[in-house]
Design a protein around this motif. Structure first.
Motif, PDB file in Angstrom:
ATOM      1  N   GLU A 169      -3.191   1.478  -7.394  1.00  0.00           N
ATOM      2  CA  GLU A 169      -2.134   0.631  -6.853  1.00  0.00           C
ATOM      3  C   GLU A 169      -0.828   1.401  -6.588  1.00  0.00           C
TER       4      GLU A 169
ATOM      5  N   ARG B 239       0.857  -1.186   0.000  1.00  0.00           N
ATOM      6  CA  ARG B 239       0.000   0.000   0.000  1.00  0.00           C
ATOM      7  C   ARG B 239       0.890   1.232   0.000  1.00  0.00           C
TER       8      ARG B 239
ATOM      9  N   SER C  21     -11.069   0.803   0.995  1.00  0.00           N
ATOM     10  CA  SER C  21     -11.109  -0.069  -0.183  1.00  0.00           C
ATOM     11  C   SER C  21     -12.405  -0.858  -0.275  1.00  0.00           C
TER      12      SER C  21
ATOM     13  N   GLY D 184      -0.896   4.205  -5.013  1.00  0.00           N
ATOM     14  CA  GLY D 184      -1.179   5.038  -3.852  1.00  0.00           C
ATOM     15  C   GLY D 184      -1.717   6.404  -4.226  1.00  0.00           C
TER      16      GLY D 184
ATOM     17  N   ARG E  68      -8.065   2.077   5.875  1.00  0.00           N
ATOM     18  CA  ARG E  68      -6.666   1.815   6.206  1.00  0.00           C
ATOM     19  C   ARG E  68      -6.129   2.977   7.015  1.00  0.00           C
TER      20      ARG E  68
END
Lengths: 179, 179, 179, 179
Positions: free
Chosen positions: B39, A92, B131, B41, B92
């Motif tokens: 992907e 990530r 996500s 970021g 996250r």
């Protein structure tokens, strides 16, 4: 930063050109410290790459490598993470490219806490959570997960070279890990 | 920060106690700006909560709420994200609790760019990739995703209150979004 | 980053070598946005360098320049600040070398918000308070102080090239300036 | 955070009210680690406040204190710096109010690395260069300057309470001090 030989063989610069440039310019790197996090974002484990040289000396390091010409930082990070952790590590990449620290590796020891005998490298360093399966792809490498407390122990820090022990402590401080 | 009424009814302080405390102390908040990332970021979308009041006025805001007594910042962030985005948003939480900015909401307009008529609130603000599937759980709320360019448009910024338009611009600047 | 011609004439690389390297490697820069602050640390003014080219076009920019081989970031910052602001500007280099943002200037427009037709430059950007007397030393340059509100105005931002208007907005967001 | 008794006697809350609030809400603090820097911005010394209690126990700490109702963070920082270091310390409050870390002091030991038996305090922590003459104004206090290496030594860290040794290490990591 042992990826250089491979990169230069396949990449933008010939070996000779890279050698010449290294004597003239600081070389830009990105470095990623892989971590496992829990649902609160708290770091539970730090991943260190393991390498054993022909003499049997153990050394531990992070994911790292050069930024190529016309390559974005995010792309360089992802490329090196895939190279060192395999294609299903599911890293990530952080939402911001602001590094949590900049490590200045000097060819002369003692100028900064960081040392690289081959070059003057300036490394943008990131903590990168990975949630997938890590499969180091280069023969001599394994990836070992440590708790923050284990990672901060003298026995682990002593196996890191070029000042990366100090860098690991900086990363643990940044994430607020109890060590 | 309209979650207060709900929190105080079920939480650590009675309504009266909260009112009294608000007149005496700055109140600590966490605020999360939900984003979608690719992907690399890179932020592709920003999520804004939508509320329509009885007069039909549209306002947009972030996930936010108080930090409770004996509650860690990470736990407060997760609690408010679940409250506003539902149980399967898969946020996250950042690896570091260092906020990218601190927003100081004053009851008196004009002291800072941020204003909250009810109280002096100090808000630690984070950008939080999500996500999963976001299902706002409170009746009047919806979550709408905007590209960074759309989010930075005057029509969206004008629907944010208390200075949150400035905060949104700060967040977009932090993640390096082209707007 | 017009300092290149001067630097390369006196510095570590010949003009030819620099040209060759620029086609092969990202070039590392530091960039400093000079500010005036009050005793609370709040930014009261932003300093922009003014340049008028032979055609009379006005452009505004920051202090910037390359990091040399075997030069520390702090030393590079100080060197470029002295070069552009004179010897008595009294800059206060930040206590941490963590940049508030990294600007990636690409030779191809549109890859990132930042563009440099000559090269791929990666620039570590800092906000630097200066408390002394600024005397730009190169003929075509002046330094003009703007309030944050003035600096964020379209007329000023439009005079910045290569995406530095976006960088200025990022800096103002970082310091929490009301604009 | 022994300044509380004094503050509450002269300030916005009565002692009783403060006690009641402390049992109900996290209390917002600012904390400043005074440093001396050289012209490159590199930290040469860290200032620690010294206190000797009636039993002769030595303890060392930072500048810290509560944020009052309707007080801005910058004003709170300046007020506490003046209170602890005197009127001519010439502190340089950072240009951004983003703290380099947030320390969560819990009344229950072990929840976080930080502990305050009196309360749940959430502290925004800053490294603050001071260039003037520091004259601690409260009887039991002195200010002692340490090099980063000395500050990181076990003998100094052991004299810090409530987890402030960990906080000092975080600050040294943030400024890149070689320890």
């Amino acid at each position: 930063m042992s990826d250089i030989a491979i990169e230069s063989a396949t990449g933008w610069l010939s070996d000779d050109e890279l050698e010449t440039t290294r004597e003239r310019m600081p070389i830009l790197y990105v470095e990623a410290i892989p971590v496992r996090v829990d649902e609160h974002g708290e770091v539970t484990h730090v991943g260190l790459l393991l390498r054993i040289d022909p003499e049997g000396t153990v050394s531990r390091s992070f994911v790292s490598g050069r930024v190529m010409h016309h390559e974005q930082l995010r792309a360089a990070l992802l490329r090196h993470l895939e190279k060192d952790l395999g294609p299903v590590a599911l890293p990530r990449i952080p939402v911001s490219t602001q590094p949590f620290t900049v490590a200045e590796y000097f060819p002369t020891p003692g100028v900064t806490p960081f040392h690289d005998p081959r070059q003057h490298a300036v490394s943008l360093v990131y903590v990168v959570p990975v949630s997938g399966d890590c499969r180091p792809r280069q023969d001599a490498l394994d990836l070992v997960w440590f708790t923050p407390g284990e990672a901060a122990s003298a026995s682990v820090l002593d196996e890191m070279q070029g000042g990366r022990g100090a860098l690991l402590r900086q990363a643990l401080a940044h994430v607020g890990a109890a060590t």
